[in-house]
Write a protein that holds these residues in place. Structure first.
Motif, PDB file in Angstrom:
ATOM      1  N   ILE A 175       0.811  -1.219   0.000  1.00 39.43           N
ATOM      2  CA  ILE A 175       0.000   0.000   0.000  1.00 39.43           C
ATOM      3  C   ILE A 175       0.850   1.279   0.000  1.00 39.43           C
ATOM      4  O   ILE A 175       0.515   2.248  -0.691  1.00 39.43           O
ATOM      5  CB  ILE A 175      -0.978  -0.002   1.189  1.00 39.43           C
ATOM      6  CG1 ILE A 175      -2.069  -1.050   0.956  1.00 39.43           C
ATOM      7  CG2 ILE A 175      -1.598   1.370   1.398  1.00 39.43           C
ATOM      8  CD1 ILE A 175      -2.933  -0.791  -0.260  1.00 39.43           C
ATOM      9  N   PRO A 176       1.978   1.349   0.752  1.00 44.16           N
ATOM     10  CA  PRO A 176       2.745   2.603   0.757  1.00 44.16           C
ATOM     11  C   PRO A 176       3.221   3.055  -0.614  1.00 44.16           C
ATOM     12  O   PRO A 176       3.513   4.239  -0.802  1.00 44.16           O
ATOM     13  CB  PRO A 176       3.926   2.274   1.684  1.00 44.16           C
ATOM     14  CG  PRO A 176       3.384   1.252   2.623  1.00 44.16           C
ATOM     15  CD  PRO A 176       2.488   0.400   1.774  1.00 44.16           C
ATOM     16  N   THR A 177       3.318   2.151  -1.583  1.00 42.00           N
ATOM     17  CA  THR A 177       3.779   2.553  -2.920  1.00 42.00           C
ATOM     18  C   THR A 177       2.710   2.345  -3.988  1.00 42.00           C
ATOM     19  O   THR A 177       3.018   2.387  -5.178  1.00 42.00           O
ATOM     20  CB  THR A 177       5.050   1.768  -3.306  1.00 42.00           C
ATOM     21  OG1 THR A 177       4.791   0.354  -3.216  1.00 42.00           O
ATOM     22  CG2 THR A 177       6.208   2.134  -2.397  1.00 42.00           C
ATOM     23  N   GLU A 178       1.468   2.129  -3.577  1.00 47.12           N
ATOM     24  CA  GLU A 178       0.370   1.972  -4.531  1.00 47.12           C
ATOM     25  C   GLU A 178      -0.331   3.308  -4.745  1.00 47.12           C
ATOM     26  O   GLU A 178      -0.375   4.162  -3.869  1.00 47.12           O
ATOM     27  CB  GLU A 178      -0.658   0.954  -4.018  1.00 47.12           C
ATOM     28  CG  GLU A 178      -0.262  -0.486  -4.238  1.00 47.12           C
ATOM     29  CD  GLU A 178      -0.339  -0.909  -5.702  1.00 47.12           C
ATOM     30  OE1 GLU A 178      -1.151  -0.331  -6.453  1.00 47.12           O
ATOM     31  OE2 GLU A 178       0.414  -1.816  -6.079  1.00 47.12           O
ATOM     32  N   HIS A 179      -0.895   3.467  -5.960  1.00 45.63           N
ATOM     33  CA  HIS A 179      -1.711   4.629  -6.271  1.00 45.63           C
ATOM     34  C   HIS A 179      -3.176   4.219  -6.261  1.00 45.63           C
ATOM     35  O   HIS A 179      -3.510   3.059  -6.495  1.00 45.63           O
ATOM     36  CB  HIS A 179      -1.371   5.169  -7.660  1.00 45.63           C
ATOM     37  CG  HIS A 179       0.052   5.569  -7.829  1.00 45.63           C
ATOM     38  ND1 HIS A 179       0.570   6.720  -7.279  1.00 45.63           N
ATOM     39  CD2 HIS A 179       1.072   4.971  -8.486  1.00 45.63           C
ATOM     40  CE1 HIS A 179       1.847   6.812  -7.601  1.00 45.63           C
ATOM     41  NE2 HIS A 179       2.184   5.772  -8.322  1.00 45.63           N
ATOM     42  N   GLY A 180      -4.041   5.170  -6.024  1.00 46.64           N
ATOM     43  CA  GLY A 180      -5.455   4.898  -6.176  1.00 46.64           C
ATOM     44  C   GLY A 180      -6.254   5.149  -4.918  1.00 46.64           C
ATOM     45  O   GLY A 180      -5.863   5.906  -4.021  1.00 46.64           O
ATOM     46  N   ARG A 181      -7.378   4.459  -4.839  1.00 45.57           N
ATOM     47  CA  ARG A 181      -8.342   4.656  -3.768  1.00 45.57           C
ATOM     48  C   ARG A 181      -8.710   3.312  -3.164  1.00 45.57           C
ATOM     49  O   ARG A 181      -8.896   2.332  -3.888  1.00 45.57           O
ATOM     50  CB  ARG A 181      -9.583   5.350  -4.335  1.00 45.57           C
ATOM     51  CG  ARG A 181     -10.622   5.748  -3.315  1.00 45.57           C
ATOM     52  CD  ARG A 181     -11.738   6.542  -3.980  1.00 45.57           C
ATOM     53  NE  ARG A 181     -11.265   7.847  -4.397  1.00 45.57           N
ATOM     54  CZ  ARG A 181     -11.218   8.919  -3.640  1.00 45.57           C
ATOM     55  NH1 ARG A 181     -11.624   8.840  -2.375  1.00 45.57           N
ATOM     56  NH2 ARG A 181     -10.780  10.066  -4.103  1.00 45.57           N
ATOM     57  N   LEU A 182      -8.803   3.271  -1.853  1.00 43.36           N
ATOM     58  CA  LEU A 182      -9.212   2.058  -1.166  1.00 43.36           C
ATOM     59  C   LEU A 182     -10.683   1.781  -1.457  1.00 43.36           C
ATOM     60  O   LEU A 182     -11.519   2.685  -1.395  1.00 43.36           O
ATOM     61  CB  LEU A 182      -8.992   2.216   0.335  1.00 43.36           C
ATOM     62  CG  LEU A 182      -8.990   0.955   1.199  1.00 43.36           C
ATOM     63  CD1 LEU A 182      -7.821   0.051   0.816  1.00 43.36           C
ATOM     64  CD2 LEU A 182      -8.904   1.338   2.671  1.00 43.36           C
ATOM     65  N   LEU A 183     -10.984   0.528  -1.790  1.00 45.19           N
ATOM     66  CA  LEU A 183     -12.354   0.158  -2.145  1.00 45.19           C
ATOM     67  C   LEU A 183     -13.033  -0.633  -1.024  1.00 45.19           C
ATOM     68  O   LEU A 183     -13.974  -1.369  -1.283  1.00 45.19           O
ATOM     69  CB  LEU A 183     -12.350  -0.673  -3.429  1.00 45.19           C
ATOM     70  CG  LEU A 183     -11.882   0.058  -4.688  1.00 45.19           C
ATOM     71  CD1 LEU A 183     -11.851  -0.888  -5.877  1.00 45.19           C
ATOM     72  CD2 LEU A 183     -12.771   1.253  -4.982  1.00 45.19           C
ATOM     73  N   GLU A 184     -12.552  -0.455   0.188  1.00 41.51           N
ATOM     74  CA  GLU A 184     -13.120  -1.184   1.322  1.00 41.51           C
ATOM     75  C   GLU A 184     -13.293  -0.266   2.520  1.00 41.51           C
ATOM     76  O   GLU A 184     -12.533   0.684   2.721  1.00 41.51           O
ATOM     77  CB  GLU A 184     -12.219  -2.359   1.729  1.00 41.51           C
ATOM     78  CG  GLU A 184     -12.084  -3.447   0.692  1.00 41.51           C
ATOM     79  CD  GLU A 184     -11.287  -4.625   1.215  1.00 41.51           C
ATOM     80  OE1 GLU A 184     -11.477  -4.992   2.386  1.00 41.51           O
ATOM     81  OE2 GLU A 184     -10.462  -5.158   0.450  1.00 41.51           O
ATOM     82  N   THR A 185     -14.317  -0.575   3.310  1.00 46.68           N
ATOM     83  CA  THR A 185     -14.507   0.000   4.636  1.00 46.68           C
ATOM     84  C   THR A 185     -14.729  -1.176   5.585  1.00 46.68           C
ATOM     85  O   THR A 185     -14.878  -2.319   5.132  1.00 46.68           O
ATOM     86  CB  THR A 185     -15.732   0.928   4.683  1.00 46.68           C
ATOM     87  OG1 THR A 185     -16.924   0.139   4.541  1.00 46.68           O
ATOM     88  CG2 THR A 185     -15.675   1.968   3.567  1.00 46.68           C
ATOM     89  N   PRO A 186     -14.753  -0.952   6.880  1.00 43.65           N
ATOM     90  CA  PRO A 186     -15.038  -2.066   7.797  1.00 43.65           C
ATOM     91  C   PRO A 186     -16.389  -2.729   7.533  1.00 43.65           C
ATOM     92  O   PRO A 186     -16.588  -3.894   7.893  1.00 43.65           O
ATOM     93  CB  PRO A 186     -15.015  -1.389   9.180  1.00 43.65           C
ATOM     94  CG  PRO A 186     -14.088  -0.232   9.008  1.00 43.65           C
ATOM     95  CD  PRO A 186     -14.354   0.266   7.616  1.00 43.65           C
ATOM     96  N   GLU A 187     -17.302  -2.023   6.876  1.00 39.29           N
ATOM     97  CA  GLU A 187     -18.628  -2.583   6.589  1.00 39.29           C
ATOM     98  C   GLU A 187     -18.681  -3.341   5.276  1.00 39.29           C
ATOM     99  O   GLU A 187     -19.668  -4.028   5.000  1.00 39.29           O
ATOM    100  CB  GLU A 187     -19.678  -1.461   6.565  1.00 39.29           C
ATOM    101  CG  GLU A 187     -20.001  -0.862   7.927  1.00 39.29           C
ATOM    102  CD  GLU A 187     -18.865   0.003   8.458  1.00 39.29           C
ATOM    103  OE1 GLU A 187     -18.231   0.706   7.644  1.00 39.29           O
ATOM    104  OE2 GLU A 187     -18.607  -0.039   9.684  1.00 39.29           O
ATOM    105  N   GLY A 188     -17.672  -3.217   4.415  1.00 41.91           N
ATOM    106  CA  GLY A 188     -17.693  -3.913   3.125  1.00 41.91           C
ATOM    107  C   GLY A 188     -17.094  -3.055   2.027  1.00 41.91           C
ATOM    108  O   GLY A 188     -16.373  -2.087   2.289  1.00 41.91           O
ATOM    109  N   THR A 189     -17.385  -3.417   0.781  1.00 38.90           N
ATOM    110  CA  THR A 189     -16.807  -2.708  -0.360  1.00 38.90           C
ATOM    111  C   THR A 189     -17.487  -1.363  -0.572  1.00 38.90           C
ATOM    112  O   THR A 189     -18.628  -1.146  -0.165  1.00 38.90           O
ATOM    113  CB  THR A 189     -16.937  -3.543  -1.642  1.00 38.90           C
ATOM    114  OG1 THR A 189     -18.315  -3.841  -1.881  1.00 38.90           O
ATOM    115  CG2 THR A 189     -16.146  -4.832  -1.531  1.00 38.90           C
ATOM    116  N   THR A 190     -16.760  -0.457  -1.208  1.00 38.32           N
ATOM    117  CA  THR A 190     -17.258   0.881  -1.476  1.00 38.32           C
ATOM    118  C   THR A 190     -16.562   1.424  -2.716  1.00 38.32           C
ATOM    119  O   THR A 190     -15.465   0.974  -3.064  1.00 38.32           O
ATOM    120  CB  THR A 190     -16.993   1.827  -0.297  1.00 38.32           C
ATOM    121  OG1 THR A 190     -17.484   3.142  -0.607  1.00 38.32           O
ATOM    122  CG2 THR A 190     -15.510   1.928   0.007  1.00 38.32           C
TER     123      THR A 190
END
Length: 346
Positions: A175-190
């Protein structure tokens, strides 16, 4: 053996300078998602000169040449350029993408022409004759292949998810060298997770690595553990000396380490897990529209999960570079495609 001669006007030859510049910008965009603003200044200046040059030639030419150039320049500058700005306003394009397209709109109001060894390029032109519009449609068509490629790759490797057509699974330590947006929250995908640049900014601000955050989750989730003298967060780019916040330099250039000492004042610590709101309030610029809730959810996921789904986004300068090269050599993909399926030219 001498290179093949190219028969073209001086303005059209100068326009070829966009190829190496866009090629470098595409490489830079893929590597860092950052393109310096100064990249576009020389091309913008060249566009102004060539517009004046060819505008004068059209003005002193036949009435047909005058009207044809004026119409195409008006479409390029009065339609393509505002359309690009609208895409940027609605966040379909990034800032660098919009600037690059604006350069194209000013630099290519008409189709260039190159004759090489008896072959005239571009091979396919449009009746409208606005080359910037061709570059735009080529770029969109090339860019549309990206989600399809992501979907096929995920399906081929057995990675199934509701976000498999826009994202990819990534191990936490990448993750420290990845680009983009996280597609997860504690409740599921987003589709609206935290931007990874904002996560890097937060880690640098605290002087933490992601490994630190995972090892001391309970303590570091408490905003009382925030440093008294946070580090400059930077802009989240991955081309810094360190990808995350370990040993991040302080404002006076000294090396700092994370501290568990509480700040002199803290308002209702339990209301601000991870100190997300304190971080966003402290930095002197935005964190890509990140809200405290997004940052908290993202940090909760990254603290616990071994693998997360990330939307790398489309480094749009890459399809722009490909679309421009295709336009210069082949021409208009949409126009040619409509011809292949029997739809009349427009």
């Amino acid at each position: 053996m001498s290179p093949l001669p190219i028969d073209a006007t001086v303005p059209d030859l100068l326009r070829l300078l966009v190829v190496p510049v866009f090629g470098w910008a595409a490489w830079r965009d893929a590597k860092t998602r950052r393109i310096p603003n100064r990249t576009w200044y020389p091309l913008a200046a060249l566009a102004v000169v060539l517009l004046a040059w060819e505008g004068w030639q059209a003005w002193t030419g036949t009435p047909f040449e005058t009207r044809a150039f004026a119409l195409r320049a008006a479409i390029s500058l009065g339609f393509v350029a505002p359309l690009v700005l609208a895409f940027w306003w609605f966040r379909a394009f990034g800032g660098a993408d919009a600037k690059a397209f604006l350069v194209v709109a000013a630099l290519f109001p008409t189709f260039p022409s190159y004759v090489v060894a008896g072959w005239e390029f571009p091979l396919h032109q449009t009746l409208v004759g606005v080359f910037s519009l061709t570059v735009l449609t080529n770029t969109v068509l090339v860019g549309a292949l990206y989600p399809l490629a992501v979907l096929v790759r995920n399906a081929a490797t057995g990675r199934f998810s509701s976000v498999m057509f826009v994202g990819k699974p990534v191990p936490w330590d990448a993750i420290p060298t990845e680009h983009g947006r996280l597609l997860e929250t504690p409740e599921g995908t987003t589709r609206n997770g935290v931007d990874l640049d904002a996560v890097r900014m937060y880690l640098r601000w605290r002087g933490l690595t992601l490994a630190d955050l995972r090892e001391r989750t309970d303590r570091l989730r408490d905003p009382a553990s925030l440093p008294e003298n946070p580090n400059p967060p930077g802009d989240g780019a991955v081309d810094d000396v360190r990808a995350d916040g370990a040993g991040a330099p302080s404002a006076v250039g000294e090396e700092t380490t994370p501290t568990d000492a509480p700040p002199e004042s803290a308002d209702d610590p339990l209301d601000d897990p991870w100190g997300a709101a304190a971080f966003l309030a402290d930095i002197d610029h935005g964190a890509y529209g990140t809200t405290p809730e997004q940052l908290r959810d993202g940090l909760d996921v990254l603290a616990d999960e071994e693998e997360v789904w990330v939307s790398p986004g489309i480094p749009f300068i890459i399809p722009l570079f490909v679309g421009t090269v295709v336009a210069l050599v082949y021409g208009d993909l949409l126009f040619a495609g409509l011809g292949w399926v029997g739809i009349g030219a427009f």
